[in-house]
Scaffold this active site. Structure first.
Site, PDB file in Angstrom:
ATOM      1  N   GLU A 215      -5.374  -3.024  -3.539  1.00 46.05           N
ATOM      2  CA  GLU A 215      -5.749  -1.633  -3.880  1.00 46.05           C
ATOM      3  C   GLU A 215      -6.014  -0.808  -2.616  1.00 46.05           C
ATOM      4  OE1 GLU A 215      -8.142  -0.626  -7.246  1.00 46.05           O
ATOM      5  OE2 GLU A 215      -7.903  -2.637  -8.081  1.00 46.05           O
TER       6      GLU A 215
ATOM      7  N   ARG B 201     -10.546   1.991  -7.693  1.00 44.47           N
ATOM      8  CA  ARG B 201     -10.682   1.563  -6.297  1.00 44.47           C
ATOM      9  C   ARG B 201     -12.137   1.343  -5.915  1.00 44.47           C
ATOM     10  NH1 ARG B 201      -7.075   4.676  -2.236  1.00 44.47           N
ATOM     11  NH2 ARG B 201      -5.620   2.977  -2.670  1.00 44.47           N
TER      12      ARG B 201
ATOM     13  N   SER C 295       0.822  -1.212   0.000  1.00 42.51           N
ATOM     14  CA  SER C 295       0.000   0.000   0.000  1.00 42.51           C
ATOM     15  C   SER C 295       0.856   1.262   0.000  1.00 42.51           C
ATOM     16  CB  SER C 295      -0.921   0.000   1.214  1.00 42.51           C
ATOM     17  OG  SER C 295      -1.827  -1.085   1.163  1.00 42.51           O
TER      18      SER C 295
END
Length: 399
Positions: free
Chosen positions: A368, A247, A138
């Site tokens: 994501e 997203r 991330s």
């Protein structure tokens, strides 16, 4: 599958037509859920069929061979929800065409779009996005894969891992560090075609819900100058803009899984008897069904609000997309867990749909942007908005 939400004001008539066509397509091509099949072949087959029947045109803009002038996020979300309801790999195959080529769609030159996007749209080429590394998931700013200018282009060195379509993709969009600038300022975006000298996929990665994943290696991989997407230093901006589009569609996929779990639960409690009474007649069951249905509608509202906001022209929907992704994936986990519980012992039997959904949903809470990272994003965006409105007053001690 509940379709009443299609009458919400987020959608236009062409979205409703798309949903009907995709429902018919998925019932015909994606109803069989055989996890023992070769996942590479399954994904290639879905890409070919989705391309042949025109649905992959949703994943690229018109100047790259797509259906719409710009990416229609509501259409992408609807497609993911419907495909995920029927088959997780159908959803996976569809979205990776868009996510893997998104940087080209959003920032590519006309020549780059003509070169790399038509094959994505017609299903003859498989796309992948390579951002994650062993120490940079991330945290995109921590990318350590390095691109060094060599006079004719760039030489790429580094490792990427947990890459969807790793090993079966024809083209990879890669985020790498270019130059000495720290953090996000030193990143750039490149396209690497499969078969390029110095590029390899030395490992495939097995996960609980079978998907084609791999570890990529770049060893003095020569990248032509024309494969740079955007400008040097724009890699982070490109990556975040791509996530801004896709997203919220992760939440849509979770929504599809959750809707399927609710339908499977309803089917089960309608026929299963416990102590000579339908499971559906117990108040505990009814309370659980009520919670599941409410969480699904709440997820749908957040997902399609984010998609609608982006389609209406918002530059960034970071807060909305993060909310949609975070809430819908966490809610789907709860809904699917409840469905497994209602199925009882059969619910944990391999090959039963709710067991498959239980494994499918887990990864969506990670990729994501993990739930935890999305909470930080949402809090940061919320606090920044507060300070923009009230910062001067609060600094001066006003309430």
């Amino acid at each position: 599958m509940d379709r009443s939400y299609l009458n919400w004001p987020f959608f236009e008539e062409h979205h409703r037509r798309l949903a009907a066509c995709l429902q018919d397509w998925a019932a015909k091509h994606a109803a069989h859920h055989d996890e023992d099949a070769d996942i590479d072949d399954v994904c290639r087959g879905f890409v070919r069929q989705l391309g042949k029947d025109g649905f992959l045109g949703l994943t690229v803009p018109r100047d790259g061979g797509g259906l719409n002038e710009v990416l229609d996020v509501r259409a992408l979300a609807l497609a993911r929800e419907i495909l995920a309801y029927h088959h997780g790999l159908a959803d996976f195959a569809f979205v990776m065409q868009g996510l893997g080529s998104g940087p080209i769609s959003l920032f590519g030159t006309p020549e780059q779009k003509r070169r790399w996007l038509p094959g994505v749209a017609n299903g003859s080429k498989i796309a992948a996005l390579a951002m994650s590394e062993p120490d940079a998931g991330s945290d995109v700013a921590n990318v350590s894969t390095v691109a060094v200018p060599d006079g004719q282009g760039f030489r790429l060195n580094g490792v990427k891992t947990w890459i969807s379509n790793g090993g079966i993709a024809d083209q990879y969009t890669v985020i790498a560090r270019l130059g000495d600038a720290p953090g996000t300022k030193g990143l750039a975006c490149f396209v690497v075609e499969a078969g390029t000298p110095g590029f390899s996929v030395p490992e495939r990665i097995d996960v609980m819900a079978p998907h084609p994943l791999g570890r990529l290696e770049f060893r003095d991989c020569v990248i032509p100058a024309g494969n740079l997407i955007g400008r040097p230093g724009e890699g982070f901006k490109i990556a975040m803009s791509n996530l801004d589009v896709f997203r919220s569609t992760v939440g849509a996929a979770a929504l599809g899984f959750a809707r399927r779990a609710l339908d499977e639960a309803l089917r089960r409690v309608h026929v299963r008897k416990v102590f000579d009474q339908k499971l559906a007649d117990y108040q505990l069951t009814q309370a659980r069904i009520a919670d599941m249905a409410t969480e699904i509608d709440a997820s749908a509202l957040l997902v399609y609000r984010a998609a609608w906001t982006k389609d209406r022209g918002a530059d960034r929907v970071t807060r909305e997309a993060s909310m949609a992704k975070m809430y819908a994936t966490e809610a789907a986990q709860r809904v699917i867990d409840a469905a497994v519980q209602l199925w009882g012992g059969l619910g944990v039997t391999r090959g039963v749909m709710v067991e498959s959904l239980y494994r499918e949903i887990r990864a969506l809470r990670i990729y994501e942007g993990t739930t935890e990272v999305n909470k930080l994003v949402i809090a940061g965006q919320t606090y920044a908005a507060y300070m923009a409105e009230n910062g001067a007053a609060s600094e001066g001690g006003a309430p």
